[in-house]
Design an enzyme around this catalytic site. Structure first.
Site, PDB file in Angstrom:
ATOM      1  CD  GLU A   1       3.376  -6.797   9.767  1.00 23.12           C
ATOM      2  OE1 GLU A   1       4.063  -5.983  10.397  1.00 23.12           O
ATOM      3  OE2 GLU A   1       2.493  -6.461   8.979  1.00 23.12           O
TER       4      GLU A   1
ATOM      5  CD  GLU B   1      -1.942  -6.386  10.470  1.00 23.93           C
ATOM      6  OE1 GLU B   1      -1.377  -5.356  10.022  1.00 23.93           O
ATOM      7  OE2 GLU B   1      -1.565  -6.969  11.492  1.00 23.93           O
TER       8      GLU B   1
HETATM    9  C1  GBH Z   1       1.164  -3.741  10.503  1.00 28.17           C
HETATM   10  O1  GBH Z   1       2.492  -3.613  10.170  1.00 28.17           O
HETATM   11  C2  GBH Z   1       1.069  -4.193  11.916  1.00 28.17           C
HETATM   12  O2  GBH Z   1       0.877  -5.588  11.993  1.00 28.17           O
HETATM   13  C3  GBH Z   1       0.027  -3.469  12.718  1.00 28.17           C
HETATM   14  O3  GBH Z   1       0.221  -3.709  14.082  1.00 28.17           O
HETATM   15  C4  GBH Z   1       0.068  -2.004  12.377  1.00 28.17           C
HETATM   16  O4  GBH Z   1      -0.765  -1.245  13.205  1.00 28.17           O
HETATM   17  C5  GBH Z   1      -0.308  -1.853  10.938  1.00 28.17           C
HETATM   18  O5  GBH Z   1       0.532  -2.583  10.120  1.00 28.17           O
HETATM   19  C6  GBH Z   1      -0.303  -0.431  10.434  1.00 28.17           C
HETATM   20  O6  GBH Z   1       0.988   0.087  10.462  1.00 28.17           O
HETATM   21  O7  GBH Z   1       7.148   1.464   2.500  1.00 28.17           O
HETATM   22  O8  GBH Z   1       5.211   2.710   1.835  1.00 28.17           O
HETATM   23  O9  GBH Z   1       5.462   0.503   1.067  1.00 28.17           O
HETATM   24  C7  GBH Z   1       2.671  -3.123   8.905  1.00 28.17           C
HETATM   25  C8  GBH Z   1       4.096  -2.986   8.543  1.00 28.17           C
HETATM   26  C9  GBH Z   1       3.526  -1.517   6.782  1.00 28.17           C
HETATM   27  C10 GBH Z   1       5.660  -2.524   6.883  1.00 28.17           C
HETATM   28  C11 GBH Z   1       3.771  -1.140   5.381  1.00 28.17           C
HETATM   29  C12 GBH Z   1       5.909  -2.140   5.480  1.00 28.17           C
HETATM   30  C13 GBH Z   1       5.393  -0.612   3.820  1.00 28.17           C
HETATM   31  C14 GBH Z   1       4.942   0.778   3.544  1.00 28.17           C
HETATM   32  N1  GBH Z   1       4.260  -2.676   7.166  1.00 28.17           N
HETATM   33  N2  GBH Z   1       5.160  -0.961   5.162  1.00 28.17           N
HETATM   34  S1  GBH Z   1       5.726   1.419   2.149  1.00 28.17           S
END
Ligand code: GBH
Length: 446
Positions: free
Chosen positions: A163, A349
């Protein structure tokens, strides 16, 4: 049975979130050690100092993975263990740890997926400018070569970065992740350097491996307009471009998306001649992290892409407040396949944080179980429409250090009782185990 026997099923983790042992065997601090200890921005003021103590419990953790019937496991390698200052001296003990882990996974029929960078930049590089300094891209390529020379083709799949969007946007624009800056121009320069480092890293991996599948892991998200106005539809289109195309167009097409570039105005990054050719290396496999969709309306008050999240009243949400939207995974798989034609895609993931409680040695997590089931069904649908998807890896194997949320959010399919470090498979893990068996999944053999 929608999945073939060679399809990979498993779970993912990352180094800082599970390993602990931050001062052992020559490891030096990363930007996350610094941020967790000093920023005051972690919800429970916790750190990854101990986390799941995986550095000492990795053998039992491999046994756990095997007991759940997984034939793949994705972990990340801590740069600050392998090259503690970021460049220069290689720490043999750091490499030994991952070398042993990979061998034990292979002995147990589990395909190792290794990510080289899951947000833990060595402080030795950060103090010299970190990801704002182009030199860091070359240090990354050297580190990638060191890892590939040691682990070679025993690793099934390498990913350069996890990411890059998150490192750039959450670390340099939103300020919720290390190093906690809030500056659009810096975020875009960092994003450019992360992509350049990906390209240089791909070249280094390519010359040091022959069979391993090489690529990157991107977080992807569809955006839907919350109302039918032209302004909201435009905001959703631009938000999709900012989140997804800003990274995939350079990496897979060799150019930045022109419309989004114009939208950013003066904040756009400095790009040197040849950078885009370096960034656009052929990859073997693309990992995608999918959690949720975006549901947005136009907001003049917000900076480009002028999109404000609107909560959909009829949807359900995880404990992170993220909308549960399985069809978005199918949508993204189909769209990425159409737009970029990468040779292979895997889910690196996918999962949900829930308020789990341990009762009589069990954790009943029906919402997570349904989340996994519905998203796996979305993968099956994408495969039916011709998208080459080769693996589904859930986030995460274990409850762990959830970055800015510390230990207040549990993403594991296995519960971690932190005082005892006991791992307890939740109902969702047991369901996944039975589902994997029902598909006739075979242990991984090289
Ligand atoms: C991942 O990042 C990471 O790789 C991991 O380390 C982490 O633990 C895991 O996710 C859980 O957080 O705005 O409601 O649509 C995820 C990052 C998560 C970023 C979802 C964008 C959108 C949520 N992403 N997010 S929403």
């Amino acid at each position: 049975m929608p999945f073939p026997a060679h399809f990979h099923f498993g779970a993912s983790t990352s180094a800082y979130q599970i390993e602990g042992a931050v001062n052992e065997d020559g490891r030096k601090p990363s930007i996350w050690d610094e941020f967790a200890h000093k920023s005051g921005r972690i919800k429970d003021n916790s750190t990854g100092d101990v986390a799941c103590d995986h550095y000492h419990r990795w053998r039992e953790d491999v046994d756990l993975i095997r007991s759940l019937g997984h034939n793949a496991y994705r972990f990340s390698i801590a740069w600050p263990r392998v090259i503690p200052n970021g460049r220069g001296a290689v720490n043999a003990k750091g490499l030994d740890f991952y070398d042993q882990l990979v061998d034990r996974l292979l002995e147990n029929g589990i395909a190792p997926y290794a990510t080289l960078y899951h947000w833990d930049l060595p402080m030795g590089l950060h103090t010299q400018g970190g990801w704002l300094n182009r030199e860091t891209c070359h240090a990354f390529a050297d580190y990638a070569a060191v890892v590939a020379q040691r682990l070679g083709d025993r690793v099934y799949g390498y990913a350069t970065f996890n990411e890059p969007r998150c490192s750039a946007t959450v670390g340099y624009l939103e300020g919720r992740h290390a190093p906690g800056e809030m500056d659009q121009a810096k975020a875009l320069q960092v994003a450019h350097h992360l992509m350049l480092a990906h390209g240089l890293g791909m070249q280094a991996l390519r010359v040091n491996t022959s069979k391993a599948r090489l690529g990157v892991v991107l977080d992807v998200k569809p955006y839907h307009a919350a109302d039918n106005s032209a302004a909201s539809r435009q905001a959703a289109y631009n938000a999709y471009g900012v989140f997804n195309r800003w990274f995939m167009d350079p990496m897979f097409l060799g150019h930045y998306p022109q419309d989004i570039w114009e939208g950013y105005g003066a904040a756009v990054p400095t790009v040197q001649a040849g950078d885009l050719a370096t960034i656009c290396q052929p990859i073997d496999s693309l990992g995608i992290n999918y959690y949720s969709r975006g549901h947005v309306a136009h907001s003049a008050a917000k900076a480009f892409p002028h999109a404000a999240e609107v909560r959909c009243a009829t949807s359900s949400f995880s404990d992170m407040g993220w909308e549960i939207w399985p069809d978005g995974l199918r949508e993204m798989l189909v769209r990425i396949h159409q737009d970029y034609r990468v040779p292979d895609i895997y889910i690196a993931e996918n999962g949900a944080a829930m308020d789990d409680v341990l009762e009589d040695g069990q954790v009943h997590d029906p919402v997570r179980r349904n989340y996994l089931e519905s998203h796996i069904a979305a993968v099956a649908q994408a495969r039916d429409s011709g998208v080459p998807v080769s693996a589904y890896l859930a986030w995460s194997l274990l409850d762990n250090y959830e970055w800015g949320h510390g230990y207040t959010r549990r993403f594991g399919i296995c519960y971690v009782d932190y005082p005892t470090q006991q791992r307890i498979p939740k109902d969702s893990a047991l369901w996944l185990r039975d589902f994997i068996a029902s598909q006739g999944a075979q242990p991984y053999t090289r």
